[in-house]
Write a protein that holds these residues in place. Structure first.
Motif, mmCIF file in Angstrom:
data_model
loop_
_atom_site.group_PDB
_atom_site.id
_atom_site.type_symbol
_atom_site.label_atom_id
_atom_site.label_comp_id
_atom_site.label_asym_id
_atom_site.label_seq_id
_atom_site.Cartn_x
_atom_site.Cartn_y
_atom_site.Cartn_z
ATOM 1 N N ILE A 51 22.292 30.868 46.769
ATOM 2 C CA ILE A 51 23.901 31.600 46.745
ATOM 3 C C ILE A 51 24.163 32.424 47.037
ATOM 4 N N THR A 52 25.035 33.315 47.434
ATOM 5 C CA THR A 52 25.508 34.890 47.680
ATOM 6 C C THR A 52 26.465 35.772 46.277
ATOM 7 N N VAL A 53 25.765 36.584 46.271
ATOM 8 C CA VAL A 53 26.852 36.744 44.836
ATOM 9 C C VAL A 53 26.782 38.862 44.866
ATOM 10 N N THR A 54 27.820 39.278 44.619
ATOM 11 C CA THR A 54 27.973 41.002 44.337
ATOM 12 C C THR A 54 27.903 41.605 42.842
ATOM 13 N N THR A 55 27.308 42.518 42.800
ATOM 14 C CA THR A 55 27.496 42.579 41.348
ATOM 15 C C THR A 55 27.534 44.298 41.445
ATOM 16 N N PRO A 56 28.165 45.311 40.190
ATOM 17 C CA PRO A 56 28.520 45.896 40.488
ATOM 18 C C PRO A 56 26.970 47.135 39.967
ATOM 19 N N GLU A 57 25.997 46.782 39.843
ATOM 20 C CA GLU A 57 24.767 46.717 39.478
ATOM 21 C C GLU A 57 23.806 47.324 41.048
ATOM 22 N N VAL A 58 24.359 46.598 41.882
ATOM 23 C CA VAL A 58 23.661 47.347 42.772
ATOM 24 C C VAL A 58 24.662 46.711 44.168
ATOM 25 N N ALA A 59 24.660 47.769 44.919
ATOM 26 C CA ALA A 59 25.382 47.929 45.757
ATOM 27 C C ALA A 59 25.173 47.198 46.923
ATOM 28 N N GLY A 60 26.385 45.970 48.037
ATOM 29 C CA GLY A 60 25.886 44.963 48.349
ATOM 30 C C GLY A 60 25.915 43.218 48.220
ATOM 31 N N LYS A 61 25.764 42.163 48.808
ATOM 32 C CA LYS A 61 25.096 40.804 48.884
ATOM 33 C C LYS A 61 24.063 41.043 48.484
ATOM 34 N N HIS A 62 23.388 39.736 47.326
ATOM 35 C CA HIS A 62 22.596 39.432 46.969
ATOM 36 C C HIS A 62 22.472 37.873 46.998
ATOM 37 N N HIS A 63 21.013 37.472 47.659
ATOM 38 C CA HIS A 63 21.279 35.928 47.506
ATOM 39 C C HIS A 63 20.378 36.032 45.909
ATOM 40 N N ILE A 64 20.422 34.173 45.684
ATOM 41 C CA ILE A 64 19.940 34.105 44.473
ATOM 42 C C ILE A 64 19.184 32.517 45.212
ATOM 43 N N LYS A 65 18.056 32.213 45.381
ATOM 44 C CA LYS A 65 17.401 30.762 45.118
ATOM 45 C C LYS A 65 17.527 30.082 44.498
ATOM 46 N N ILE A 66 17.389 28.885 44.309
ATOM 47 C CA ILE A 66 17.035 28.332 43.992
ATOM 48 C C ILE A 66 16.291 26.656 44.164
ATOM 49 N N ILE A 67 15.305 26.353 42.964
ATOM 50 C CA ILE A 67 14.562 24.935 43.914
ATOM 51 C C ILE A 67 14.576 23.892 42.182
ATOM 52 N N LEU A 68 15.835 22.908 42.274
ATOM 53 C CA LEU A 68 15.786 22.160 40.803
ATOM 54 C C LEU A 68 14.765 21.563 40.390
ATOM 55 N N PRO A 69 13.963 21.175 39.608
ATOM 56 C CA PRO A 69 12.991 19.641 40.172
ATOM 57 C C PRO A 69 13.795 18.462 40.643
ATOM 58 N N SER A 70 13.293 17.728 41.298
ATOM 59 C CA SER A 70 13.711 16.293 41.904
ATOM 60 C C SER A 70 14.380 15.446 41.042
ATOM 61 N N GLY A 71 14.148 15.897 39.701
ATOM 62 C CA GLY A 71 14.880 14.730 39.613
ATOM 63 C C GLY A 71 15.820 14.998 38.240
ATOM 64 N N TYR A 72 16.462 16.413 38.761
ATOM 65 C CA TYR A 72 17.630 16.949 37.599
ATOM 66 C C TYR A 72 19.031 16.528 37.355
ATOM 67 N N TYR A 73 18.805 15.287 38.654
ATOM 68 C CA TYR A 73 20.300 14.881 38.138
ATOM 69 C C TYR A 73 20.286 13.630 37.066
ATOM 70 N N ASP A 74 19.041 13.143 37.261
ATOM 71 C CA ASP A 74 18.848 11.191 36.983
ATOM 72 C C ASP A 74 18.971 11.782 35.137
#
Length: 349
Positions: A51-74
């Motif tokens: 996902i891409t976010v903005t925040t007043p704490e750091v200028a610009g746009k910032h990516h956050i990569k998230i990896i969920l376990p394969s069985g997260y939805y089970d």
């Protein structure tokens, strides 16, 4: 933020419609909050996305990569511990494609943006042409509660770990030292974990990234370096990050305050892991100098009587099939193959 408070906030922020959680073909919906605003569209699949976010704490746009376990939805009732993985300089979360990070079925991995040379710190000078540079606030006060609110985490110290490579190795130790209440495990993979005058070479490499001293950066970067298209532009003053880096009349006191090697006592009660090579003994290889930093940290832990996990794989000949002892992803992949099962066992206990 206390664990109970985080849990309460998580329940308030998470989507109320159960049908939203049933979509397992795309990234899960994430609600804005804690100063983070999502922009653009989430990229990836249901268990590996950015996902891409903005925040007043750091200028610009910032990516956050998230990896969920394969069985997260089970099992919608199951909650997971979280590994926060911090990238090196001048990388980006979306470039962190280590296979080892995708193998765990028992924990969530979150890779937040640390900037090309953010150094996982709140900069002393917030008025440079780079704009706001409060990376520590971004990660500890915003990203962590945002993740706890939007995903099925276990929002407690015992269920959080923080690790990183190179610049991220410094970040992992620094964050665990300033907030040992948040993390039960920390790990440095070829990290800049000694910024004292004893490792002046590493301190000056940090300064070079801030000032865009291209000659030094091209020799110490964890990736390819093109002086004509430097990720460290624009350069700013050498004092912008932690004040004066020069050890004259204690002018560098702020650097000494954030030097991980000098404050290993703050990691009492936190599991510590250190991985480093020797660069094949070549002084032109960054790992050669980082080995010295790692040894300073080891000496400090020995003096304190601390327990720890320490791996110096030397030239890499006995450390997997992709490691040559250098400052590169082949060695870090093998580090992660050793680290992640150990984190899983620690979380399970």
């Amino acid at each position: 933020m206390a664990a109970g408070m985080v849990t309460a906030v998580a329940m308030a922020v998470m989507p109320a419609d159960p049908a939203q959680a049933a979509d397992t073909t795309s990234p899960p919906p994430m609600a804005n909050g804690f100063g983070l605003t999502q922009v653009d569209t989430a990229v990836g699949g249901p268990t590996n996305f950015s996902i891409t976010v903005t925040t007043p704490e750091v200028a610009g746009k910032h990516h956050i990569k998230i990896i969920l376990p394969s069985g997260y939805y089970d099992d919608p009732g199951r909650r997971y511990p979280v590994l926060y993985f911090l990238h090196g300089s001048p990388d980006d979360p979306v470039q962190q494609n280590y296979p080892a990070l995708t193998k765990s079925d028992s924990m969530i991995t979150v890779i937040p943006d640390g900037g090309a040379r953010g150094w996982y710190a709140n900069w002393l000078n917030q008025k440079t042409q780079l704009g706001a540079q409060n990376w520590e606030n971004f990660h500890l006060k915003q990203v962590i509660p945002f993740i706890d609110a939007n995903l099925r985490t276990i929002p407690a110290k015992k269920a959080r770990a923080i690790a990183g490579v190179s610049m991220g190795g410094f970040g992992a130790f620094h964050y665990a030292q300033v907030r040992p209440d948040l993390f039960s495990q920390t790990a440095s993979l070829s990290g800049d974990i000694d910024l004292s005058a004893k490792s002046m070479d590493l301190r000056l490499a940090v300064v070079a990234s801030v000032t865009d001293a291209l000659g030094a950066i091209c020799g110490s970067s964890s990736g390819a370096c093109d002086p004509d298209n430097s990720p460290y532009k624009p350069g700013v003053d050498s004092d912008a990050l932690f004040g004066s880096p020069y050890p004259v009349f204690n002018a560098d006191w702020r650097w000494n305050e954030v030097d991980p090697a000098a404050h290993m006592d703050k990691l009492a009660g936190v599991g510590v892991s250190v991985y480093v090579g020797n660069g094949g003994g070549s002084p032109i290889e960054p790992e050669f100098w980082l080995e010295g930093a790692a040894k300073h940290v080891k000496d400090s832990m020995d003096a304190l009587g601390m327990s720890y996990h320490y791996v110096d794989y030397g030239d890499g000949s006995a450390w997997g099939t992709q490691c040559n002892g250098g400052h590169n992803a082949g060695c870090w992949e093998q580090d992660l193959r050793d680290l992640i099962p150990r984190l899983e066992r620690a979380f399970a206990s």
